[in-house]
Enzyme design. Structure first.
Site, mmCIF file in Angstrom:
data_model
loop_
_atom_site.group_PDB
_atom_site.id
_atom_site.type_symbol
_atom_site.label_atom_id
_atom_site.label_comp_id
_atom_site.label_asym_id
_atom_site.label_seq_id
_atom_site.Cartn_x
_atom_site.Cartn_y
_atom_site.Cartn_z
ATOM 1 N N ASP A 127 0.803 -1.154 0.059
ATOM 2 C CA ASP A 127 0.361 -0.254 0.104
ATOM 3 C C ASP A 127 0.672 1.314 0.426
ATOM 4 O OD1 ASP A 127 -2.817 -0.805 1.732
ATOM 5 O OD2 ASP A 127 -1.809 -2.196 0.892
ATOM 6 N N HIS A 170 -1.244 4.743 -0.591
ATOM 7 C CA HIS A 170 -2.213 5.933 -0.239
ATOM 8 C C HIS A 170 -1.633 6.698 -0.213
ATOM 9 C CE1 HIS A 170 -5.629 3.110 1.307
ATOM 10 N NE2 HIS A 170 -4.315 2.515 2.285
ATOM 11 N N ASP A 179 -3.683 -0.488 -3.716
ATOM 12 C CA ASP A 179 -4.104 0.601 -2.541
ATOM 13 C C ASP A 179 -3.427 1.563 -2.912
ATOM 14 O OD1 ASP A 179 -5.340 -0.150 0.502
ATOM 15 O OD2 ASP A 179 -6.283 -0.836 -1.798
ATOM 16 N N ASP A 196 -6.224 7.483 -1.402
ATOM 17 C CA ASP A 196 -6.405 7.691 -0.642
ATOM 18 C C ASP A 196 -5.847 7.884 0.615
ATOM 19 O OD1 ASP A 196 -9.723 5.748 -0.972
ATOM 20 O OD2 ASP A 196 -9.384 7.950 -1.815
ATOM 21 N N ARG A 197 -5.822 8.745 1.761
ATOM 22 C CA ARG A 197 -6.333 8.842 2.903
ATOM 23 C C ARG A 197 -4.506 9.903 2.408
ATOM 24 N NH1 ARG A 197 -7.886 5.677 7.023
ATOM 25 N NH2 ARG A 197 -8.148 3.393 6.110
ATOM 26 N N ASN A 204 -8.960 -2.690 -2.623
ATOM 27 C CA ASN A 204 -9.904 -2.224 -2.327
ATOM 28 C C ASN A 204 -10.120 -0.261 -1.783
ATOM 29 O OD1 ASN A 204 -8.255 -1.476 0.361
ATOM 30 N ND2 ASN A 204 -10.102 -1.868 1.646
ATOM 31 N N HIS A 205 -8.545 -0.394 -2.215
ATOM 32 C CA HIS A 205 -9.313 1.740 -2.200
ATOM 33 C C HIS A 205 -9.170 1.972 -4.145
ATOM 34 C CE1 HIS A 205 -9.318 3.245 1.877
ATOM 35 N NE2 HIS A 205 -8.945 2.409 1.385
ATOM 36 N N HIS A 221 -3.974 -7.889 -3.284
ATOM 37 C CA HIS A 221 -4.324 -7.013 -2.409
ATOM 38 C C HIS A 221 -4.629 -7.336 -0.866
ATOM 39 C CE1 HIS A 221 -4.353 -3.014 -0.795
ATOM 40 N NE2 HIS A 221 -5.434 -3.338 -0.256
ATOM 41 N N ARG A 277 -14.001 -5.194 8.232
ATOM 42 C CA ARG A 277 -13.661 -4.439 6.283
ATOM 43 C C ARG A 277 -15.086 -3.673 6.181
ATOM 44 N NH1 ARG A 277 -8.757 -2.800 5.960
ATOM 45 N NH2 ARG A 277 -7.157 -4.945 6.680
ATOM 46 N N HIS A 333 -2.491 -4.646 1.803
ATOM 47 C CA HIS A 333 -4.356 -4.675 2.980
ATOM 48 C C HIS A 333 -4.203 -4.106 4.457
ATOM 49 C CE1 HIS A 333 -8.411 -4.469 2.932
ATOM 50 N NE2 HIS A 333 -8.253 -5.716 3.432
#
Lengths: 174, 620
Positions: free
Chosen positions: B177, B179, B206, B209-210, B238-239, B290, B347, B374
């Protein structure tokens, strides 16, 4: 190491700064100990076990400050190779922790300051950072270089001196 | 100044005693610091997972709407409009050729001094992008659109599962990830080299995001993907999904950076994300996905599904066929230590899979290792399931400055993983360990206090059940029990108690003190405390719903839409708020009486503040 001029009587204590909060006296609540125990449990299946090597750290995290020797003693003087391998579960840990809690000589703010005062050559409330580093790494229950570094980080002034009362408060508050 | 031997010996003795004393105290200090670091970590992780649990709320809300919209308050036409508004996907009126031409015709002003990409891309382009982003420049919208368009075209011909080999003694680097943390990506490239034919990479989902540089990250990753299609591989996370992006910041970032073309970019991104491959297999031995796996996964079947239809929307609306569950499992699952496969309620999708599930799947397909991401790990990576599962996470300082390292793993033909760790440190180098722990801890405790505030009524009701004589105090055990059961966060509450609540003179906890330090700022309309709390607790969900309604992401919705949405939401939650209150609220928020609400301001009003900052209300 230059000794002091002569054996001094204890110098009259300087006006005491407000004493930092004493370490939390654990009223010995097993539930509280259990919380902390769980935090230190690194077993992949959460078996509620810690290694012998972690025992000292956990006791200290709970507010006591035994020497390494005291910890080894209460663990039954295990061999060095056993430390990472042998495990304790919660029920075995409790009496060990209790034993350490009962130890009388825990040391107060004053004792700690006294300890540092030994290295205060000029009796002016400061110790030389370099000297302290040397002492901590070579005497007693030696600390590693990076541990000493962590401890002293940001404590020395421009002349490499440490005001040890402030230093003690910093350690006790942490 | 005599130095008699006995004096020296005596001094030496004092020194030793003193040293031991200092060392004892120091060790206690370090152990205590370590404990704080650990519970800070637990706090962040619990809150993160609980936040993703809210996603479940949102998905069940949508299914509720779908099932029940005909029964809502009899306002037939009004409600139908709202639902279809939410449900329909924007149909692309343009054909491929027209779209491509349209992008080519976008004029880039002379004054623009950022990179000007030309397709097909070359190393000059990727170098230019890296330099530009290091200088904090923004790539012009035209090139972003073109890049996304080309990426979409490219990904369409990719299979669901990509098979690679470590031929010619090449090591493949696998990253987890990111992010939106550009610094981490740049650090990886610095340490490990840029992607190339000699230096293949897999990025395991991922990307967005964030973090604040999600756009830059995907631009770089997609550029390398087009430049080295055989040596650069991206798995979907998943993002990589538009509903997650609405909630966790990527949508907002794109709209802020690209006011003109943002909407179109988001549209393209939705397609691109859905076209990302689901898995990669190295040498027919190592599976890389992922999230994880489940007991339902069948790689052969997965190869055949139409992956670009796997939008989260379909899952939310319960149009679930077996293959979709498998996709959700791949993107959302986490390993657990106990055997078996259980639903991953934290989740909101996927499973918890045990070592037996791993063993079974690996055996079924002749594999020996599963690499996934993840989950944030303190050291950047972690092994579990007897070394059969590797978790690799590449965003350092994920929760807070100094919270964790990032890592990547390299695999050569012998398939023995080598791990490399790093940590981005702009300021951590200057901070001591103690300071870092304090900063992270402060942040975690603030987040925890916000949670306490958001559940104040439930907590008070439960506290009072123990406090029969109404003393305002209960025992530490009782306090811990209540907090744990209401917040449903598995944390060391007794250890945390001193940071969250006061003790009375009798050693019991003054339970109201855990709401101190937090007060809502002056809310724009006066509302009852209950409503403020509810709004605070569900503000993220509300934000998502509002964002969906506000299709052009302008930040304005009509009062009518607001009213209807709020009614739907609160009836779903079973929160009793009467219509009059909502109407009053809606009307009072509309300052300029033009029939639309800037809901960002509205949500802002209910944001919990830590200090009592009274905002001066500017009337526009």
């Amino acid at each position: 190491m230059a000794p002091k001029k002569k054996e001094e009587p204890k110098p009259a204590p300087a006006p005491k700064p407000p004493e930092p909060e004493p370490p939390k006296e654990p009223e010995f609540n097993p539930a509280e100990v259990k919380d902390a125990f769980q935090l230190f449990d690194r077993t992949p299946t959460n078996e509620m076990k810690i290694t012998y090597a972690q025992c000292g750290d956990l006791i200290r995290a709970l507010g006591q400050n035994p020497t390494n020797a005291e910890v080894m003693h209460v663990l039954g003087k295990p061999k060095a190779e056993e430390m990472q391998v042998k495990m304790l579960d919660f029920e075995q840990f409790l009496p060990i922790h209790q034993h350490i809690c009962k130890a009388k000589d825990r040391g107060t703010f004053e004792d700690f300051v006294e300890g540092l005062r030994v290295f205060d050559k000029e009796g002016n409330g400061t110790v030389m950072g370099a000297e302290l580093r040397h002492v901590l790494a070579t005497l007693g229950e030696k600390m590693k270089e990076d541990e000493v570094e962590q401890l002293m980080a940001g404590q020395e002034d421009a002349n490499g001196c440490i005001n040890y009362e402030a230093f003690v408060k910093h350690i006790m508050a942490g | 100044r005599g130095c008699s031997r006995s004096t020296r010996v005596l001094f030496h003795e004092y020194s030793i005693k003193a040293a031991i004393l200092i060392q004892r105290w120091y060790r206690r200090y370090v152990a205590h610091l370590e404990m704080r670091r650990r519970y800070t970590w637990n706090i962040f992780q619990s809150i993160e997972y609980a936040g993703e649990q809210d996603q479940l709320q949102l998905s069940s809300f949508f299914s509720f709407m779908l099932d029940n919209f005909t029964h809502m308050n009899g306002n037939g036409p009004g409600n139908k409009y709202l639902i279809s508004h939410l449900l329909d996907s924007v149909v692309d009126p343009l054909t491929e050729e027209v779209r491509q031409l349209k992008y080519e015709q976008i004029v880039v002003p002379e004054s623009y001094c950022g990179p000007r990409l030309s397709f097909p891309l070359s190393v000059t382009d990727t170098n230019a992008l890296l330099s530009a982003f290091k200088e904090e420049q923004t790539l012009h919208g035209k090139y972003v659109l073109q890049l996304l368009y080309e990426t979409k075209k490219f990904l369409k011909q990719m299979p669901n599962i990509i098979y690679l080999s470590t031929s010619y003694a090449k090591e493949i680097t696998i990253c987890g990830d990111l992010h939106g943390r550009l610094d981490d990506l740049l650090l990886i490239f610095y340490k490990n080299g840029l992607p190339s034919a000699e230096n293949p990479y897999i990025f395991n989902g991922d990307f967005v995001d964030r973090g604040k540089k999600s756009t830059e990250i995907i631009i770089i990753l997609f550029a390398f993907l087009l430049l080295y299609p055989d040596h650069m591989h991206l798995n979907r996370g998943n993002h990589e999904d538009h509903i997650m992006n609405l909630r966790y910041g990527f949508t907002r970032e794109v709209m802020q950076k690209y006011k003109t073309h943002g909407r179109e970019m988001l549209q393209l991104l939705q397609d691109v994300f859905s076209l990302l491959p689901l898995a990669t297999v190295i040498d027919n031995k190592v599976l890389i996905v992922h999230g994880g796996i489940s007991d339902k996964i069948d790689l052969d079947f997965l190869s055949t599904v139409e992956r670009h239809k796997m939008l989260l929307k379909y899952v939310l609306f319960h149009m679930v066929i077996i293959c979709l569950i498998q996709v959700v499992d791949i993107l959302w699952s986490d390993p657990k230590n106990q055997s078996g496969c259980s639903p991953n309620s934290f989740r909101g999708g996927g499973c918890y899979f045990g070592p037996d599930v791993t063993q079974a799947l690996l055996q079924k397909h002749g594999l020996c290792l599963l690499i996934r991401s993840h989950e944030c790990k303190q050291e950047g990576y972690e092994l579990c399931h007897n070394g059969q599962v590797i978790t690799i996470f590449s965003a350092s300082n994920y929760y807070e400055e100094g919270s964790n390292r990032g890592a990547y793993v390299k695999l050569g033909p012998e398939l023995v993983p080598r791990f490399f760790q790093y940590q981005v440190s702009r300021s951590t180098r200057k901070l001591t360990l103690h300071q870092r722990v304090c900063v992270a801890e402060g942040s975690a405790l603030r987040a925890l206090k916000e949670k306490l505030y958001a559940h104040r009524s439930d907590l008070m009701a439960a506290f009072q059940q123990y406090d029969i004589d109404n003393t305002g105090r209960i025992s530490t055990s009782e306090w811990a029990q209540v907090v744990e059961s209401v917040l449903r966060l598995d944390l060391p509450w007794r250890t945390l108690r001193p940071r969250l609540a006061r003790l009375g003179a009798d050693g019991n906890v003054e339970y109201e003190s855990c709401f101190e330090d937090i007060s809502p700022g002056e809310p724009i309309p006066p509302v009852t405390p209950n409503l403020a709390e509810t709004l605070y607790r569900y503000r993220t969900d509300l934000e998502i719903i509002f964002n969906i309604i506000d299709k052009d992401h302008s930040g304005q919705i009509s009062i009518e839409e607001f009213r209807q949405t709020w009614k739907l939401f609160s009836s779903h939650l079973g929160v009793a708020v009467n219509d009059q209150t909502i109407d009053d609220m809606a009307r009072s928020i509309d300052f300029n009486k033009d029939g639309s609400i800037d809901f960002n301001e509205f949500l802002e009003a209910f944001r919990v503040v830590h200090k009592l900052v009274i905002k001066e209300q500017q009337q526009g």
